[in-house]
Design a protein around this motif. Structure first.
Motif, PDB file in Angstrom:
ATOM      1  N   VAL A  64       0.835  -1.205   0.000  1.00 25.90           N
ATOM      2  CA  VAL A  64       0.000   0.000   0.000  1.00 25.90           C
ATOM      3  C   VAL A  64       0.867   1.253   0.000  1.00 25.90           C
ATOM      4  O   VAL A  64       0.509   2.261  -0.609  1.00 25.90           O
ATOM      5  N   MET A  65       2.017   1.195   0.635  1.00 29.41           N
ATOM      6  CA  MET A  65       2.917   2.354   0.628  1.00 29.41           C
ATOM      7  C   MET A  65       3.487   2.580  -0.778  1.00 29.41           C
ATOM      8  O   MET A  65       3.577   3.719  -1.221  1.00 29.41           O
ATOM      9  N   ASP A  66       3.820   1.497  -1.468  1.00 34.53           N
ATOM     10  CA  ASP A  66       4.288   1.623  -2.856  1.00 34.53           C
ATOM     11  C   ASP A  66       3.166   2.150  -3.751  1.00 34.53           C
ATOM     12  O   ASP A  66       3.386   3.009  -4.612  1.00 34.53           O
ATOM     13  N   GLN A  67       1.949   1.628  -3.539  1.00 36.63           N
ATOM     14  CA  GLN A  67       0.800   2.103  -4.313  1.00 36.63           C
ATOM     15  C   GLN A  67       0.541   3.581  -4.049  1.00 36.63           C
ATOM     16  O   GLN A  67       0.228   4.343  -4.967  1.00 36.63           O
ATOM     17  N   ALA A  68       0.680   3.985  -2.794  1.00 35.54           N
ATOM     18  CA  ALA A  68       0.469   5.393  -2.432  1.00 35.54           C
ATOM     19  C   ALA A  68       1.504   6.278  -3.118  1.00 35.54           C
ATOM     20  O   ALA A  68       1.174   7.345  -3.640  1.00 35.54           O
ATOM     21  N   ARG A  69       2.741   5.826  -3.131  1.00 36.72           N
ATOM     22  CA  ARG A  69       3.800   6.602  -3.787  1.00 36.72           C
ATOM     23  C   ARG A  69       3.472   6.791  -5.271  1.00 36.72           C
ATOM     24  O   ARG A  69       3.550   7.895  -5.804  1.00 36.72           O
ATOM     25  N   SER A  70       3.046   5.713  -5.935  1.00 36.24           N
ATOM     26  CA  SER A  70       2.679   5.804  -7.361  1.00 36.24           C
ATOM     27  C   SER A  70       1.468   6.698  -7.565  1.00 36.24           C
ATOM     28  O   SER A  70       1.442   7.534  -8.478  1.00 36.24           O
ATOM     29  N   PHE A  71       0.445   6.536  -6.726  1.00 36.24           N
ATOM     30  CA  PHE A  71      -0.784   7.322  -6.834  1.00 36.24           C
ATOM     31  C   PHE A  71      -0.469   8.809  -6.697  1.00 36.24           C
ATOM     32  O   PHE A  71      -0.898   9.634  -7.517  1.00 36.24           O
ATOM     33  N   ILE A  72       0.274   9.150  -5.659  1.00 36.00           N
ATOM     34  CA  ILE A  72       0.597  10.555  -5.388  1.00 36.00           C
ATOM     35  C   ILE A  72       1.465  11.134  -6.503  1.00 36.00           C
ATOM     36  O   ILE A  72       1.245  12.267  -6.950  1.00 36.00           O
ATOM     37  N   ASN A 125      -3.700  19.020   3.963  1.00 35.57           N
ATOM     38  CA  ASN A 125      -4.042  19.938   2.878  1.00 35.57           C
ATOM     39  C   ASN A 125      -3.494  19.414   1.555  1.00 35.57           C
ATOM     40  O   ASN A 125      -3.664  20.040   0.518  1.00 35.57           O
ATOM     41  N   ASP A 126      -2.833  18.268   1.595  1.00 32.66           N
ATOM     42  CA  ASP A 126      -2.216  17.638   0.428  1.00 32.66           C
ATOM     43  C   ASP A 126      -3.275  16.779  -0.277  1.00 32.66           C
ATOM     44  O   ASP A 126      -3.586  15.674   0.153  1.00 32.66           O
ATOM     45  N   ILE A 127      -3.842  17.315  -1.341  1.00 32.74           N
ATOM     46  CA  ILE A 127      -4.947  16.658  -2.043  1.00 32.74           C
ATOM     47  C   ILE A 127      -4.564  15.266  -2.551  1.00 32.74           C
ATOM     48  O   ILE A 127      -5.309  14.306  -2.316  1.00 32.74           O
ATOM     49  N   PRO A 128      -3.416  15.075  -3.210  1.00 34.57           N
ATOM     50  CA  PRO A 128      -3.071  13.719  -3.659  1.00 34.57           C
ATOM     51  C   PRO A 128      -2.970  12.708  -2.505  1.00 34.57           C
ATOM     52  O   PRO A 128      -3.366  11.557  -2.656  1.00 34.57           O
ATOM     53  N   GLU A 134      -8.157   7.657   0.549  1.00 41.09           N
ATOM     54  CA  GLU A 134      -9.558   7.284   0.306  1.00 41.09           C
ATOM     55  C   GLU A 134      -9.698   6.249  -0.802  1.00 41.09           C
ATOM     56  O   GLU A 134     -10.629   5.455  -0.782  1.00 41.09           O
ATOM     57  N   SER A 135      -8.795   6.230  -1.728  1.00 40.64           N
ATOM     58  CA  SER A 135      -8.862   5.303  -2.855  1.00 40.64           C
ATOM     59  C   SER A 135      -8.240   3.942  -2.531  1.00 40.64           C
ATOM     60  O   SER A 135      -8.809   2.896  -2.869  1.00 40.64           O
ATOM     61  N   LEU A 136      -7.089   3.936  -1.872  1.00 39.54           N
ATOM     62  CA  LEU A 136      -6.331   2.705  -1.684  1.00 39.54           C
ATOM     63  C   LEU A 136      -6.766   1.864  -0.489  1.00 39.54           C
ATOM     64  O   LEU A 136      -6.839   0.633  -0.593  1.00 39.54           O
ATOM     65  N   LEU A 137      -7.030   2.481   0.643  1.00 36.84           N
ATOM     66  CA  LEU A 137      -7.318   1.705   1.851  1.00 36.84           C
ATOM     67  C   LEU A 137      -8.582   0.840   1.741  1.00 36.84           C
ATOM     68  O   LEU A 137      -8.572  -0.297   2.210  1.00 36.84           O
ATOM     69  N   PRO A 138      -9.647   1.301   1.092  1.00 40.86           N
ATOM     70  CA  PRO A 138     -10.811   0.420   0.937  1.00 40.86           C
ATOM     71  C   PRO A 138     -10.504  -0.835   0.107  1.00 40.86           C
ATOM     72  O   PRO A 138     -11.185  -1.857   0.258  1.00 40.86           O
ATOM     73  N   GLN A 139      -9.478  -0.797  -0.721  1.00 39.25           N
ATOM     74  CA  GLN A 139      -9.104  -1.969  -1.514  1.00 39.25           C
ATOM     75  C   GLN A 139      -8.605  -3.116  -0.636  1.00 39.25           C
ATOM     76  O   GLN A 139      -8.487  -4.246  -1.091  1.00 39.25           O
ATOM     77  N   TYR A 140      -8.340  -2.837   0.616  1.00 36.86           N
ATOM     78  CA  TYR A 140      -7.873  -3.853   1.556  1.00 36.86           C
ATOM     79  C   TYR A 140      -8.999  -4.353   2.457  1.00 36.86           C
ATOM     80  O   TYR A 140      -8.760  -4.938   3.503  1.00 36.86           O
ATOM     81  N   GLY A 141     -10.231  -4.102   2.028  1.00 39.77           N
ATOM     82  CA  GLY A 141     -11.382  -4.670   2.720  1.00 39.77           C
ATOM     83  C   GLY A 141     -12.035  -3.771   3.752  1.00 39.77           C
ATOM     84  O   GLY A 141     -12.849  -4.244   4.545  1.00 39.77           O
TER      85      GLY A 141
END
Length: 181
Positions: free
Chosen positions: A91-99, A138-141, A147-154
């Motif tokens: 999830v941290m790698d996904q967050a880095r890519s998402f941001i 205040n960091d929109i990304p 909000e996008s990634l954490l629900p993917q983990y159930g």
């Protein structure tokens, strides 16, 4: 760690915008922690950014407002998330890519503090330590990534809340909100 209904993470973007300890905004943040009867959490990287860690000179603010908040007990530095857990690392790698994609920059430029908050949020939710994680940034990304990634983990959408500094302020008092704009 004892069980809490909700954990509130504060990002450096909010703390930096609050300014000095004597500022109305910083005092309102302290009041909010007391009213919620909770301790606001910051990641080790956020702590370094706002307390003037010399290894992170670009973020040095030159004041000790966060140090005082830590001493007063209404804010605390969390441990780093468990990097050995593959879901947390993922999830941290996904967050880095998402941001990086959302902000149109290289993944190398994404702050570790952002990915730490999302990793620790997942860890707390997965370990049944909390029911809800609230990220105040205040960091929109960063907010959108959580909000996008954490629900993917159930987890249900209500378990992950992103508040901008001004939205937290709206819950406090009207005088505080305009100062975040």
């Amino acid at each position: 760690m004892k069980y809490d209904e909700a954990v509130v993470f504060i990002d450096s973007s909010v703390l930096i915008s609050c300014g000095r300890r004597e500022s109305t905004r910083f005092q309102a943040l302290a009041r909010e922690a007391r009213q919620r009867e909770t301790v606001f959490r910051i990641s080790p990287q956020v702590s370094a950014e706002v307390t003037g860690d010399p290894s992170l000179d670009e973020y040095t603010t030159g004041n000790s407002a966060v140090d005082k908040a830590l001493q007063e007990g209404w804010m605390k530095v969390t441990e780093s998330p468990s990097y050995s857990d593959s879901d947390i690392s993922t999830v941290m790698d996904q967050a880095r890519s998402f941001i990086a994609n959302a902000s149109n920059r290289s993944e190398d430029l994404v702050e570790k503090a952002d990915t730490e908050m999302i990793g620790f949020a997942l860890e707390l939710l997965r370990n049944d330590t909390v029911d809800e994680v609230i990220l105040v940034t205040n960091d929109i990304p960063l907010g959108e990534a959580a909000e996008s990634l954490l629900p993917q983990y159930g987890f249900d959408n209500w378990q992950i809340t992103w508040l901008r500094g001004g939205e937290l302020a709206d819950e406090l008092d009207e005088d505080f909100a305009p100062e975040f704009d």
